[in-house]
Design an enzyme around this catalytic site. Structure first.
Site, PDB file in Angstrom:
ATOM      1  N   ASP A 151      -5.106   6.691   7.677  1.00  0.00           N
ATOM      2  CA  ASP A 151      -4.308   5.935   7.425  1.00  0.00           C
ATOM      3  C   ASP A 151      -2.950   7.068   7.068  1.00  0.00           C
ATOM      4  O   ASP A 151      -1.794   6.892   7.339  1.00  0.00           O
ATOM      5  CB  ASP A 151      -4.707   5.323   6.021  1.00  0.00           C
ATOM      6  N   ASP A 203      -5.922  -3.419   3.078  1.00  0.00           N
ATOM      7  CA  ASP A 203      -5.778  -2.673   1.713  1.00  0.00           C
ATOM      8  C   ASP A 203      -7.045  -3.423   0.877  1.00  0.00           C
ATOM      9  O   ASP A 203      -7.976  -2.836   0.172  1.00  0.00           O
ATOM     10  CB  ASP A 203      -4.843  -2.427   1.005  1.00  0.00           C
TER      11      ASP A 203
END
Lengths: 458, 227
Positions: free
Chosen positions: A269, A376
């Site tokens: 990420d 997330d």
């Protein structure tokens, strides 16, 4: 996660680092200060495109917090106000994100602790082919690393595929894929979940009732997520599908692989969002070039944005529109939905006594919504759920991971308010979560257990 | 809560290292190490409370400079209360959640000769500890703000004393009663530190409305001036 600023600047403003990552979809609004971007309202007018999170899609936090006060004041005072608004609304955003993240984690932890199904080992995904039932520690470690490499490469491939699809405008394909995935998630996984919960509590339910319940649940979910629906219901559905996805991950990822994957995902990420050639960054920039909202699907939104048309030219003129962010979850196990947290700001209250205050201006200033990508949610819940499942029945570890993740989220939003550019949101939270998991499980647990056995308090 | 957790982590690390370096079989030594670990943990908690105070002070200054009227939206007393409360909550939860989870399951309390009042006394102790942390937070922040270091020392000493009193469990008369007395005294101290007084309490209880002593000035030539 990528942070965004949605600003609209006057044409002559030089394109600097800040503006290059912004979506220029806001209508041209005269801004009083050159350095002060006006509030964005382009989201209202941009047509919503549905994007599938069929691959590793960006996790973004977008933060648009420019205020359009419409006041001819000195630039420094306005900057002060802007900063204050940033911090004030930043704090509000944090709270607005805490609640859904907490809810998702509560659902996951409650399920893990009560339903045996999700802690039983019943095979693995095809994306993690190496088994962890090996005799030696080294072999197990090697297998988990290999599993991670395979999983991450699948995710990278999917993300690149998605970026290519988006670049070449294959919107129908993405749309269809998305619908298919959310169908599977809403019907199949819910059916399995409901079946297991009923089994755990030994409640009998006949098939017609089951069919009715699941049909209604799934149909309303599809409508809410892909089309329009009450905001609370949409949020609830998004939380539920994130929890379901996280539960699937918790069940089917072997233990060590899960931890290594979590670590690797946060590194990925970080790289994908910050590197200039990262797929997520390219996706963001492409969407901004096209003036389209990035990934309206697969995003959790905490507020609808209402904008109001103004007659006066010196305040933001926006058409009335309602914007609901559709989001759906990709049902495939290897897919991560894009995480995208985006705070938008509607017009702030104009406080100039010189201008006649119209009724439009009584719109609340608190209309910023915060958007957070479902990926997330999923990975936070996977971490906390794994902690609940594998920490030898200890609640302290779960709680410590929970606090760590929330603090990581806080810090990420703080960094977002400071840097005002695209930032990944997974790394900090996952790092804190992992550190706290391993240290609490190995260090704090024996300490607290020994203290509790003597009934000592510290 | 995060700061408290970090302090607990460090203390457990120290205890863990000391246990592993020492002789496992010696029960007295292990008990001594436990006492040592508990004391270290208490001291570290106070250190981290101080660190949190410093952090909040900095944040307070930042908020004050950017706010409209030069004052931060949250007063230091509110921050002290919140900080103490969160320390208390996380400390209480960590102490009691496993006991609560076990209390659901089948079992008999004290079957091996321990006290059968384990659960109820744990509950009371946890409550006392949560309240104490809240009060200590208020007193601590106020003491740091006004630089009354003897107050700080007193807070740390009372924390150590409370923790030490729990070592007298299961002799509950000697541990529970003094701890509750300490809680009461600390509560009163925190109340007076936070600006309370008998008059405030009476006023609150009688629900009297405050007289608005502001006067609106009107003038034929001016719009009413409002604060």
């Amino acid at each position: 996660m990528i942070t965004f600023m949605n600003n609209s600047d006057s044409e002559e403003e030089p394109c600097n680092e800040r503006t290059s990552l912004m979506s220029a979809e806001s209508p041209p609004v005269p801004s009083y200060q050159d350095g002060l971007p006006a509030s964005e309202a382009g989201e209202a007018q941009a047509h919503r495109k549905r994007r599938t999170g069929s691959g590793r899609s960006p996790n973004n936090i977008a933060d648009g917090d420019m205020s359009d006060s419409g006041v001819p004041v000195r630039e420094s005072a306005l900057e002060n106000e802007e900063e204050e608004l940033t911090l004030k609304y930043g704090a509000k955003h944090v709270i607005m994100l805490f609640v859904p993240v907490t809810l998702c984690m509560i659902v996951v932890v409650a399920t893990i602790k009560s339903v045996r199904f999700y802690t039983e080992k019943n095979g693995q995904l095809i994306y993690t082919p190496f088994s962890e039932d090996t005799p030696s520690v080294g072999q197990r470690l090697l297998n988990s690393v290999l599993n991670t490499i395979i999983m991450i490469s699948v995710i990278v491939v999917m993300t690149v595929f998605l970026v290519l699809l988006y670049k070449y405008r294959c919107y129908k394909f993405i749309h269809g894929w998305l619908i298919l995935s959310s169908l599977m998630l809403l019907f199949l996984f819910t059916y399995i979940y409901l079946g297991e919960v009923l089994k755990t509590y030994n409640v009998a339910m006949d098939y017609p009732t089951l069919f009715l319940v699941i049909w209604n649940f799934g149909a309303v979910g599809m409508i809410c997520i892909h089309w329009k629906g009450p905001l609370q219901l949409q949020q609830a559905y998004l939380i539920m599908i994130s929890a379901l996805m996280a539960l699937v991950f918790i069940k089917y990822l072997p233990e060590w692989s899960a931890w290594v994957i979590l670590g690797a995902i946060s590194i990925y990420d970080l790289m994908a969002v910050l590197c200039p050639k990262g797929p997520l960054r390219m996706l963001v920039e492409t969407a901004q070039e096209r003036n389209e909202p990035i990934f309206p699907a697969l995003i959790y939104s905490s507020a609808m944005m209402w904008t109001v048309g103004m007659a006066k030219p010196d305040t933001a003129a926006r058409g009335p529109s309602q914007q609901t962010w559709d989001a759906a979850e990709d049902g495939r196990e290897n897919h991560r939905s894009p995480s995208h947290a985006d705070s938008q700001m509607s017009e702030t209250r104009s406080s100039i006594p010189a201008r006649p205050i119209t009724s439009f201006e009584e719109l609340e200033e608190e209309e910023r919504g915060v958007k957070l990508g479902l990926g997330d949610f999923i990975f936070y819940s996977v971490l906390v759920g794994k902690a609940a499942a594998t920490a030898s029945g200890d609640w302290n570890t779960t709680l410590a991971c929970f606090v760590a993740i929330l603090i990581g989220l806080c810090l990420t939003l703080l960094l977002l308010a400071v840097f005002k550019k695209a930032l990944p949101a997974l790394p900090i939270s996952i790092t804190f979560g992992l550190v706290f998991y391993f240290s609490t499980d190995n260090l704090v647990r024996p300490f607290m257990d020994t203290l509790a056995s003597h009934q000592l308090y510290i | 809560a995060f700061f408290w957790l970090v302090s607990l982590l460090l203390a457990s690390l120290i205890w863990f290292v000391s246990v592993h370096l020492s002789d496992r079989e010696d029960a007295k030594l292990q008990y001594g190490l436990l006492i040592f670990g508990a004391a270290v943990s208490v001291l570290l908690q106070e250190v981290f409370r101080f660190a949190y105070f410093k952090l909040l002070k900095k944040a307070d200054e930042g908020l004050a400079t950017i706010s409209e009227d030069g004052r931060s939206p949250i007063s230091l007393r509110q921050m002290a209360y919140v900080s103490g409360l969160s320390f208390g909550i996380i400390s209480g939860v960590f102490s009691v959640i496993n006991i609560l989870a076990d209390s659901i399951g089948p079992g008999i309390v004290g079957i091996h000769g321990d006290s059968p009042y384990y659960f109820i006394t744990s509950a009371f102790l946890t409550m006392a500890l949560v309240l104490l942390h809240t009060f200590w937070g208020v007193i601590f922040f106020d003491a740091c703000e006004k630089r009354r270091y003897w107050c700080l020392g007193l807070v740390v000493a009372s924390h150590l004393l409370t923790s030490g009193l729990t070592f007298l469990n299961p002799w509950y008369e000697a541990s529970l009663v003094p701890i509750f007395i300490i809680t009461l005294c600390t509560g009163l101290w925190a109340f007076f530190t936070a600006g309370g007084s008998f008059r405030n309490v009476l006023k609150c209880l009688s629900c009297k409305q405050e007289d608005d002593s502001r006067v609106m000035m009107y003038s034929a030539l001016q719009v009413p001036f409002e604060d």
